[in-house]
Write a protein that holds these residues in place. Structure first.
Motif, PDB file in Angstrom:
ATOM      1  N   TRP A 236      42.892  34.931  48.754  1.00 37.39           N
ATOM      2  CA  TRP A 236      42.081  34.400  47.657  1.00 37.39           C
ATOM      3  C   TRP A 236      40.887  35.310  47.398  1.00 37.39           C
TER       4      TRP A 236
ATOM      5  N   GLN B  88      36.029  44.866  45.576  1.00 40.49           N
ATOM      6  CA  GLN B  88      34.972  45.461  44.765  1.00 40.49           C
ATOM      7  C   GLN B  88      34.043  46.303  45.637  1.00 40.49           C
TER       8      GLN B  88
ATOM      9  N   ARG C  97      36.183  34.103  41.357  1.00 33.50           N
ATOM     10  CA  ARG C  97      35.924  33.680  42.742  1.00 33.50           C
ATOM     11  C   ARG C  97      34.425  33.511  42.976  1.00 33.50           C
TER      12      ARG C  97
ATOM     13  N   ALA D  46      45.255  46.849  35.863  1.00 35.57           N
ATOM     14  CA  ALA D  46      45.121  46.347  37.241  1.00 35.57           C
ATOM     15  C   ALA D  46      43.643  46.136  37.567  1.00 35.57           C
TER      16      ALA D  46
ATOM     17  N   PRO E  66      40.472  40.239  45.822  1.00 33.26           N
ATOM     18  CA  PRO E  66      39.866  41.007  44.725  1.00 33.26           C
ATOM     19  C   PRO E  66      38.342  41.114  44.834  1.00 33.26           C
ATOM     20  N   VAL E  67      37.693  40.136  45.506  1.00 36.80           N
ATOM     21  CA  VAL E  67      36.234  40.208  45.664  1.00 36.80           C
ATOM     22  C   VAL E  67      35.888  41.293  46.677  1.00 36.80           C
TER      23      VAL E  67
ATOM     24  N   ARG F  70      41.806  42.394  38.303  1.00 37.36           N
ATOM     25  CA  ARG F  70      41.145  42.199  39.604  1.00 37.36           C
ATOM     26  C   ARG F  70      39.660  41.899  39.403  1.00 37.36           C
ATOM     27  N   ARG F  71      39.038  42.521  38.398  1.00 41.77           N
ATOM     28  CA  ARG F  71      37.626  42.236  38.138  1.00 41.77           C
ATOM     29  C   ARG F  71      37.448  40.815  37.623  1.00 41.77           C
TER      30      ARG F  71
ATOM     31  N   ILE G  62      39.412  38.278  38.311  1.00 39.91           N
ATOM     32  CA  ILE G  62      39.630  37.382  39.456  1.00 39.91           C
ATOM     33  C   ILE G  62      38.375  37.367  40.328  1.00 39.91           C
ATOM     34  N   CYS G  63      37.782  38.541  40.524  1.00 41.06           N
ATOM     35  CA  CYS G  63      36.559  38.628  41.330  1.00 41.06           C
ATOM     36  C   CYS G  63      35.460  37.763  40.708  1.00 41.06           C
TER      37      CYS G  63
END
Lengths: 364, 360
Positions: B21, B28, A42, A31, B24-25, A35-36, A38-39
């Motif tokens: 969207w 962090q 983006r 997970a 996930p940013v 998520r990293r 996807i980050c």
């Protein structure tokens, strides 16, 4: 298929053991990983879009933006989109990282792609006549297909397909020749009407064109065409990269094809065997695996399509041992070696093979 | 979100909104942030009895609040997987106004994955996600006399009712009958205090091991003026069903009986279906199932390793909603048989009859 000496029950047990072992480890790490990624995607995409507006100062800015946007699109399509849509992360029960809802930055709409790719291509891998991904109906990649005159320039067809890959895929997954032209196979039925398929195709394609070729260029005002070209460039780079990687996974020289008769009443062990013969791997550093969406481990992906892909590299060692034990070829090599083999295969099948010529003579 | 902003977000991000969207940013920096749902921090994890515990939570200020008796979805992430479970709030809205806190009182389910984890792993300082509150089982503002019948952890919404009335110094006529089987009643030390604070409150704590399950004689003795009251029932299925039948027998109007089911309605073994096949169209898979004990479509889909999105698993949250393209299913909550055509169904409370096709 040479299956005389293979104990398929044992093969199934060996591969299922690898699968179960990996599934036991699946959890919070996976997970956090997705998520990293996807980050990162983006942040890369936002930075790329912003960089392009530097075109008022220097043309180097949109160039850097283009490369970064291509990187973002590749990450979105390969390591995120492709793998999420395979259901590799559905167990997270995250409504946004889920094969049911994820939509990717590419012309083909996720729903159509899932229907064709996950079902047809992954079930009937490399069965001539069943796996429409084999040559995409454009290229002759095996002697099992009859040679046609158009095959003599299929190398150029291939280059065009690579450059326009996202549209090729979108058109292909829609089964467009059926929807637009009305060609129908007697045995193929669909739960969706042609109208619905068309609507999905145009709605997704329209949104993609709006974003890359209308909205962001318009934001740049007088620099409309600069931004448009940078976006176009990013899409083309992504197309070339994805197409190249995908061709390396199924169309290297030694990858085998199968007939429908061979696969009737296939056991799970035989299915595993076919997946191993029908795919090929690429070796490389970790960043390379990520950039290919771990399709560099195409063999593992075809054996275990719904296991989080970043685990394929570790599984590959185990799978290779199993292949060795059962005397099954394990097709792997560096990118340049494998890609060379792909180009050779496209070239070789541009021309009729000798047996076909003979048959044609006899018939004539 | 209007249709055009939705289209705009979808065009630029391919996701349902800019927030999802970017989720996930943002995570962090703020790991507990979510595009949907509200963060809450755990203030205390308090043991109420052997199997029951209360989570004391401080929801974010943005959390829209609740009415006494409503429930929320609590979301936690256990080893990478998000789980949601529905719980009633066991404190009053007035209490939150004064302290900023809410409480969930939870019974550990035997063999339950989530409730056991919550009891063991949640500590002061941890973060969870709450949904907005929902539910129609709420304290009415018109001051009718009320009869509250609770069983086990079904007391939670009534604790909220009564606490709210106590905060308001209400004179309302409330009669609570609280059934427990072989366990001490929850909040045992609170009831005398509440009864002292509320002149209209009468509490009967009943140990069913001693006095037996609810029955007509017992009910009419404890509450002779039952027809003058609106009845509120909360607890396990058996208690609600029996109380409801008794109340109707005693002459209470059906429209005066409100109930909230705790725990899933047990699958009716008479719903036994013949064996059949479920087709998962998107996955291109089919699964044969055997007759006998009824199995929900969610369980069948999970058995086929499809992992559809799921939430409460009892028909509340609608997250597992899925398109059925054809076939018959029974909704175990309503007992109703579906249409044969295409419609959206809740996988967790639907059992297939014969051949069913799903867009999964």
């Amino acid at each position: 298929m040479n299956n005389q000496n293979i104990n398929f029950t044992q093969l199934e047990a060996d591969l299922s053991a690898i699968r179960d072992h990996t599934l036991q480890q699946r959890g919070a790490d996976d997970a956090r990983y997705i998520r990293r990624i996807i980050c990162l995607q983006r942040v890369a995409e936002i930075t790329a879009r912003v960089l392009m507006f530097g075109c008022f100062f220097s043309l180097w800015f949109p160039l850097a933006g283009m490369l970064l946007l291509a990187f973002a699109k590749i990450l979105d399509n390969m390591e995120i989109g492709h793998n999420v849509l395979h259901g590799q992360y559905d167990w997270m029960n995250d409504p946004n990282i889920n094969s049911r809802t994820y939509e990717w930055d590419i012309a083909s709409d996720a729903g159509s792609w899932k229907r064709i790719h996950n079902h047809e291509h992954h079930t009937y891998t490399n069965i001539i006549g069943k796996d429409r991904d084999f040559g995409y109906g454009l290229l002759r990649m095996s002697d099992d297909l009859k040679w046609r005159p158009k095959n003599s320039w299929q190398f150029i067809t291939y280059l065009n397909l690579s450059l326009l890959f996202e549209w090729g895929v979108a058109y292909h997954e829609l089964a467009a020749e059926r929807v637009f032209i009305g060609k129908k196979k007697a045995n193929r039925t669909s739960a969706l009407s042609d109208g619905e398929l068309k609507r999905m195709f145009f709605s997704k394609a329209g949104r993609q064109i709006f974003k890359d070729y209308v909205f962001f260029p318009l934001l740049a005002g007088p620099m409309f065409f600069t931004v448009l070209l940078a976006n176009l460039g990013a899409n083309l780079i992504r197309n070339l990269w994805t197409s190249t990687i995908i061709f390396c996974g199924h169309f290297t020289e030694d990858v085998q094809t199968f007939t429908e008769e061979e696969c009737v009443n296939e056991s799970k062990g035989q299915w595993y065997h076919r997946q191993m013969l029908g795919s090929s791997n690429l070796t490389g550093p970790r960043w390379f695996h990520i950039m290919t969406g771990h399709l560099s481990c195409q063999i593992e992906h075809h054996l275990f399509p719904d296991i989080p892909a970043h685990r394929y590299v570790a599984m590959a060692d185990e799978v290779q041992k199993v292949a060795q034990k059962h005397g099954i070829p394990y097709n792997t090599g560096s990118f340049f070696r494998q890609y060379g083999a792909v180009l050779k295969r496209i070239w070789r099948h541009s021309w009729p093979d000798k047996t076909t010529i003979k048959k044609n003579r006899q018939a004539g | 979100m209007t249709k055009s902003t939705h289209w705009f977000a979808r065009s630029l991000t391919n996701q349902s909104s800019f927030k999802t969207w970017l989720e996930p940013v943002i995570q962090q920096f703020r790991p507990n942030w979510q595009a949907t749902g509200y963060p809450a921090s755990v203030i205390d994890n308090r043991l109420e009895s052997d199997l029951v515990f209360s989570l004391v939570l401080r929801p974010a200020r943005s959390w829209p609040g609740f009415k006494a008796g409503q429930h929320i979805q609590l979301q936690v992430e256990i080893n990478g997987t998000r789980y949601q479970r529905t719980f009633s709030l066991s404190t009053a809205p007035e209490y939150r106004k004064q302290t900023g806190l809410v409480e969930l009182t939870i019974r550990q389910q035997t063999g339950g994955l989530v409730t056991g984890w919550l009891a063991e792993h949640l500590n002061k300082g941890d973060q969870v996600i709450l949904s907005a509150a929902a539910g129609d089982f709420t304290l009415p503002s018109t001051p009718y006399p009320m009869l509250l019948i609770a069983g086990g952890s079904g007391i939670t919404p009534f604790r909220s009712f009564i606490q709210q009335l106590a905060c308001q110094k209400s004179q309302r006529d409330i009669h609570l009958i609280y059934y427990n089987q072989a366990t001490a009643p929850l909040f045992a030390e609170e009831w005398p205090l509440m009864a002292a604070a509320l002149p209209g409150l009468k509490v009967n704590l009943i140990d069913t091991a001693e006095k037996g399950m609810i029955n007509r004689k017992q009910l009419s003795e404890l509450c002779p003026d039952v027809t003058d009251r609106t009845a509120w029932l909360c607890g396990p299925y058996g208690l609600i069903n029996t109380s409801r039948d008794l109340l109707l027998e005693l002459g209470v109007e059906d429209s005066d009986i409100h109930h909230e089911l705790f725990g899933p309605k047990p699958l009716d073994p008479t719903m036994k279906s013949q064996s059949g096949t479920v087709h998962f169209n998107q996955a291109g898979m089919s699964l044969d199932y055997q007759g006998g004990a009824p199995t929900t479509l969610l369980e069948l889909a999970e058995h086929a390793q499809l992992n559809p999105v799921s939430g409460c698993r009892m028909g509340v949250c609608h997250q597992c909603k899925c398109r059925k393209s054809q076939g018959l299913v029974i909704n175990t909550l309503t007992g109703q048989q579906s249409d044969t055509g295409a419609e959206d169904i809740q996988l967790c409370v639907s059992i297939p009859i014969g051949e069913v096709s799903l867009e999964l």
